[in-house]
Design an enzyme around this catalytic site. Structure first.
Site, short mmCIF file in Angstrom:
data_model
loop_
_atom_site.label_atom_id
_atom_site.label_comp_id
_atom_site.label_asym_id
_atom_site.label_seq_id
_atom_site.Cartn_x
_atom_site.Cartn_y
_atom_site.Cartn_z
N LYS A 116 0.82 -1.22 0.00
CA LYS A 116 0.00 0.00 0.00
C LYS A 116 0.85 1.26 0.00
CE LYS A 116 -4.52 -1.48 1.59
NZ LYS A 116 -5.65 -1.24 2.48
N LYS A 198 -6.20 -11.02 -7.49
CA LYS A 198 -7.47 -11.14 -6.78
C LYS A 198 -8.49 -10.14 -7.34
CE LYS A 198 -8.96 -10.40 -2.07
NZ LYS A 198 -8.59 -10.18 -0.68
N LYS A 201 -12.10 -4.15 -6.22
CA LYS A 201 -12.88 -2.99 -6.70
C LYS A 201 -11.96 -1.92 -7.26
CE LYS A 201 -13.81 -3.13 -1.88
NZ LYS A 201 -14.82 -3.69 -1.03
#
Ligand code: TRP
Length: 331
Positions: A116, A198, A201
């Site tokens: 991240k 994976k 969204k």
């Protein structure tokens, strides 16, 4: 007779966007199934979502939509606690305490933090770094026995266990050391456009991700465009990530095994198979979608559900927090 005390299972999900087919098949559907076997505690991890900048109006909508969607999937508020993390102040308070029992080195090793911070290089905030201590607080406050999490959260759960053990070593018997719960049937749903990743969204390609509330024609379109391979044979195997993913999804919604699917589609092309998967997903989501529409139209009902749950969560978590504070030496 059901006199035995059930184990506590606890999990949270970030309401950082719409709920995806991946969230549903990989997590929420298992939550629904766990409700009889365990005393379940579920929540929306909205505090976790602000480690990445959120737009206020969108965030409000995401939270209420996620709450309604998850109820629509079959979470039963009569038997399961389903609350909103930010409404229960003990989480942030316990997270601070646990921060002081978590090492910089441990947090630095978290792969999600590394990923991240690479992705949001302009906003590597302290919350992103201490995210796992908040997650540990979520779990340890409720003395949870089992934590259903996906592979991507396993490292955080391990850290929560380490923190619990360390704390208990200093001040005995404060926390239950939780264990992971790996459900028998949990599909890991991959992107329809890049089946090595994976389903997410935040996929750059909108066709990679199916949302729970997508209209049927959108779902069909996304499945018809799903990436496959050039073999043109519906079979599970190496180098066939796209077809493997479609078979997993189809199996998850129909209950069919890979062998059965291979038999049913023997001699048929990918076009037929993709249509079948799309239709099966549309059918599986139809009742969820209609229940969601009903719930989202009744904000007062939704509010009554989470207010009640928030209050119970506060009561349970306050006991653990008080115990921890007392043992540490606060007066
Ligand atoms: N970090 C988890 C995720 O992004 C969400 C989460 C927050 C969680 N607190 C938790 C999961 C406690 C399990 C238990 O998926």
């Amino acid at each position: 007779m059901d006199t035995e005390k059930k184990q506590i299972a606890l999990s949270l999900i970030q309401p950082s966007g719409t709920i995806t087919l991946g969230n549903y098949l990989g997590a929420i559907r298992n939550w629904v199934k766990m409700q009889d076997e365990f005393d379940c505690i579920f929540a929306l991890a909205d505090l976790h979502t602000i480690t990445v900048r959120q737009e206020p109006a969108k965030m409000r909508k995401n939270i209420i939509d996620a709450y309604a969607s998850i109820l629509a999937c079959g979470i039963d508020v009569e038997k399961t606690l389903f609350f909103i993390q930010s409404h229960v102040h003990t989480h942030a308070e316990m997270a601070w305490i646990l921060n002081c029992y978590t090492q910089f080195g441990e947090l630095s090793r978290m792969t999600q933090f590394k990923d991240k911070s690479a992705k949001h290089a302009d906003n590597i905030n302290a919350g992103l770094f201490t995210y796992p201590s908040l997650m540990a607080a979520d779990i340890l406050l409720y003395q949870a026995d089992r934590v259903p999490v996906g592979a991507d959260q396993m490292q955080h759960l391990e850290l929560a266990r380490d923190i619990a053990n360390r704390f208990n070593g200093l001040y005995p018997n404060v926390f239950k050391v939780p264990e992971a719960y790996i459900p028998k049937t949990g599909a890991r749903v991959m992107s329809l456009q890049d089946p090595t990743k994976k389903m997410s969204k935040s996929d750059e390609n909108v066709n990679g991700c199916v949302h729970l509330l997508d209209p049927p024609e959108v779902i069909m379109k996304k499945f018809k465009r799903a990436v496959t391979d050039s073999e043109a044979c519906v079979r599970y195997g190496e180098g066939k990530d796209g077809i493997n993913n479609l078979m997993d999804i189809y199996g998850a919604v129909t209950g069919l095994s890979h062998e059965q699917i291979e038999r049913d589609f023997d001699g048929k092309g990918y076009g037929d198979f993709k249509t079948a998967v799309g239709e099966a997903v549309v059918e599986a989501l139809r009742p969820v979608k209609s229940e969601y529409e009903k719930l989202i139209a009744d904000k007062a009902y939704l509010e009554s559900c989470y207010r009640k749950a928030d209050e119970i969560a506060l009561k349970i978590s306050s006991r653990t927090l008080a115990k921890a504070k007392k043992k540490i030496g606060f007066i």
